[in-house]
Motif scaffolding. Structure first.
Motif, PDB file in Angstrom:
ATOM      1  N   ASP B 104       0.828  -1.207   0.000  1.00  0.00           N
ATOM      2  CA  ASP B 104       0.000   0.000   0.000  1.00  0.00           C
ATOM      3  C   ASP B 104       0.869   1.266   0.000  1.00  0.00           C
ATOM      4  OD1 ASP B 104       0.853  -0.577   2.543  1.00  0.00           O
ATOM      5  OD2 ASP B 104      -1.103  -0.404   3.497  1.00  0.00           O
ATOM      6  N   VAL B 107       1.735   1.979  -3.486  1.00  0.00           N
ATOM      7  CA  VAL B 107       0.575   2.494  -4.217  1.00  0.00           C
ATOM      8  C   VAL B 107       0.393   3.983  -3.898  1.00  0.00           C
ATOM      9  CG1 VAL B 107      -1.949   2.381  -4.445  1.00  0.00           C
ATOM     10  CG2 VAL B 107      -0.608   0.264  -4.339  1.00  0.00           C
ATOM     11  N   ASP B 108       0.452   4.329  -2.623  1.00  0.00           N
ATOM     12  CA  ASP B 108       0.316   5.736  -2.200  1.00  0.00           C
ATOM     13  C   ASP B 108       1.330   6.620  -2.903  1.00  0.00           C
ATOM     14  OD1 ASP B 108      -1.615   4.990  -0.473  1.00  0.00           O
ATOM     15  OD2 ASP B 108      -0.551   5.535   1.367  1.00  0.00           O
ATOM     16  N   TYR B 110       3.008   6.072  -5.524  1.00  0.00           N
ATOM     17  CA  TYR B 110       2.808   6.091  -6.970  1.00  0.00           C
ATOM     18  C   TYR B 110       1.706   7.068  -7.363  1.00  0.00           C
ATOM     19  CZ  TYR B 110       1.486   4.750 -11.611  1.00  0.00           C
ATOM     20  OH  TYR B 110       1.172   4.807 -12.923  1.00  0.00           O
ATOM     21  N   ILE B 111       0.607   7.012  -6.632  1.00  0.00           N
ATOM     22  CA  ILE B 111      -0.557   7.837  -7.001  1.00  0.00           C
ATOM     23  C   ILE B 111      -0.273   9.320  -6.773  1.00  0.00           C
ATOM     24  CG2 ILE B 111      -2.949   8.348  -6.285  1.00  0.00           C
ATOM     25  CD1 ILE B 111      -3.355   5.305  -6.161  1.00  0.00           C
ATOM     26  N   THR B 117       1.554   6.775 -15.227  1.00  0.00           N
ATOM     27  CA  THR B 117       1.163   6.137 -16.488  1.00  0.00           C
ATOM     28  C   THR B 117       0.955   4.648 -16.240  1.00  0.00           C
ATOM     29  OG1 THR B 117       3.429   5.576 -17.088  1.00  0.00           O
ATOM     30  CG2 THR B 117       2.617   7.724 -17.828  1.00  0.00           C
ATOM     31  N   THR B 118       0.222   4.033 -17.142  1.00  0.00           N
ATOM     32  CA  THR B 118      -0.058   2.610 -16.976  1.00  0.00           C
ATOM     33  C   THR B 118       1.232   1.788 -16.933  1.00  0.00           C
ATOM     34  OG1 THR B 118      -2.099   2.912 -18.168  1.00  0.00           O
ATOM     35  CG2 THR B 118      -1.330   0.671 -17.929  1.00  0.00           C
ATOM     36  N   PHE B 121       3.000   2.045 -13.751  1.00  0.00           N
ATOM     37  CA  PHE B 121       2.294   1.307 -12.707  1.00  0.00           C
ATOM     38  C   PHE B 121       2.694  -0.169 -12.722  1.00  0.00           C
ATOM     39  CE2 PHE B 121      -1.313  -1.314 -11.282  1.00  0.00           C
ATOM     40  CZ  PHE B 121      -1.425  -0.837  -9.985  1.00  0.00           C
ATOM     41  N   TRP B 122       2.650  -0.782 -13.887  1.00  0.00           N
ATOM     42  CA  TRP B 122       2.981  -2.216 -13.967  1.00  0.00           C
ATOM     43  C   TRP B 122       4.451  -2.455 -13.640  1.00  0.00           C
ATOM     44  CZ3 TRP B 122      -1.060  -4.907 -13.312  1.00  0.00           C
ATOM     45  CH2 TRP B 122      -2.274  -4.566 -13.899  1.00  0.00           C
ATOM     46  N   PHE B 125       5.636  -3.548 -10.067  1.00  0.00           N
ATOM     47  CA  PHE B 125       5.587  -4.948  -9.638  1.00  0.00           C
ATOM     48  C   PHE B 125       6.887  -5.688  -9.942  1.00  0.00           C
ATOM     49  CE2 PHE B 125       1.188  -3.769 -10.076  1.00  0.00           C
ATOM     50  CZ  PHE B 125       0.568  -4.420  -9.032  1.00  0.00           C
ATOM     51  N   ILE B 143      -0.938  -5.629  -3.001  1.00  0.00           N
ATOM     52  CA  ILE B 143      -1.642  -6.111  -4.187  1.00  0.00           C
ATOM     53  C   ILE B 143      -0.721  -7.024  -4.988  1.00  0.00           C
ATOM     54  CG2 ILE B 143      -3.437  -4.340  -4.349  1.00  0.00           C
ATOM     55  CD1 ILE B 143      -1.910  -2.800  -6.287  1.00  0.00           C
TER      56      ILE B 143
END
Lengths: 242, 242
Positions: B104, B107-108, B110-111, B117-118, B121-122, B125, B143
């Motif tokens: 998480d 994610v935070d 990143y956002i 961008t997509t 995002f990937w 991982f 996630i």
């Protein structure tokens, strides 16, 4: 005297046909249950995951559970209703449960929004209900949100402070000092009388290196599952005689 | 004549202690393997998941597999090297493999970036390698990215066009017309001679409603696992006699 041994791994459902498993054969737990049963303990209760090895001794009472939530429910009920003297908690319990699934298309759409926020991101997951269904497999990528399960081991002494508690700590491929240090934290944090510290990279079939700790330090070291089972039962019975 | 029966479910590792499981007991597959063995087939090969039921007949040769990739490797090798006449593919194969985990906190962070961008995002991982490790369980939420596995059933006729192929289609709680329509697509898309269509909500122990289809339509309907096993073997042997 009533003893509970938990063993095997939990399964947390993603949907009706898939779940997240914690790997554990339950072999060690089944040996511990058998060792207690043959030591003359009045009642041994074996709470086990779906695919766990079962004890040989038919006097052991067994209860199957699936998720961490199921395990918590069974343990709390037993500990509060029956008088449980000892809990040996060897089960590999999932730290997380599956809390929604989103597809790559949803991720794309989300990221192209003007003002993505963390809360709106997590909200995406709650809209996709998969319970009693089979999620679609048409997307190239999907992401599964895993949210923290409550730590069951930390509840046991709250349910009954008189229980003698044996915790387990499994790490993967770490130095012995790190393993011992993490295991000591598990011991004090959860008010365990003993913790068995082990490293997955030193487990192969019945060869199973492990160290039993109490608050004073190392109690004993073992090299096989059978030796661990005998050692734990011996240490527990000695402690109960005090 | 050599026959392969696949059965049980696959396990796709997330890290060294956790994986994603497809639920399947392998009970039906084990009955099919036994039915073939007792019908006088020269060799029955049973490729099965970690916790699958095993056939009773000791003449059945068994091969254990873990992931979809393991299954593909074993099947391709057998089909290309040995002369396999029939493949009954009842195994519940994962559509996805675990392709990285993020927390998480990631994610935070990143956002809050200015231009998410997509692809970025990937990319998050791919930085978090969990192979041979145990992922940290300190985050409240994590996630898991799941990426598509190649469809093994679609490869079988490419490996050997002469194989007689029996596919399986399991849906959950759908109307019979929808089940039949999806099963027909599975049949034609993968060049199967037969597909067994079943709905998880109509399976309970040995009670197991299922419909066997070929390109002409419904071959037979069944109500128990034993009847399905006998029906599939009968239909396959009749087809081979043609």
């Amino acid at each position: 005297m009533k003893v509970i041994v938990t063993a095997g791994g939990t399964t947390e459902k993603i949907d009706d046909v898939r779940g997240i498993n914690n790997f554990s054969t339950g072999r060690l737990g089944s040996l511990i249950a058998d060792e207690f049963a043959s030591s003359g303990i009045t009642e041994v209760i074996y709470i086990h995951g779906l695919h766990a090895h079962m004890p040989d001794n038919s006097a052991v009472r067994s209860i199957g559970v699936e998720s961490a939530r199921d395990l918590a429910y069974q343990l709390e009920k037993l500990i509060k209703v029956e008088r449980i003297s000892v809990v040996v908690h060897s089960m590999a319990v999932s730290d997380y449960f599956a809390n929604g699934v989103i597809t790559d298309e949803q991720v794309d759409e989300y990221i192209q929004k003007k003002n993505p926020t963390t809360s709106s991101f997590w909200r995406l997951f709650s809209k996709n209900e998969t319970k009693g269904k089979k999620m679609s497999s048409s997307s190239e990528d999907i992401i599964v949100r895993l949210s923290k399960n409550p730590k069951i081991i930390s509840k046991i002494k709250l349910w009954d402070p008189n229980v003698l508690l044996v915790g387990f700590k499994l790490l993967v491929n770490v130095k012995k000092e790190e393993l011992l240090s993490v295991a000591k934290k598990t011991l004090s944090k959860n008010d365990c009388q003993f913790v068995l510290a082990n490293d997955k990279s030193l487990i192969s079939g019945d060869n199973h290196q492990a160290i039993l700790l109490n608050s004073e330090g190392i109690v004993e070291e073992y090299k096989t599952k059978q030796a661990i089972a005998q050692g734990i039962v011996k240490a527990v019975l000695k402690e109960k005689e005090k």
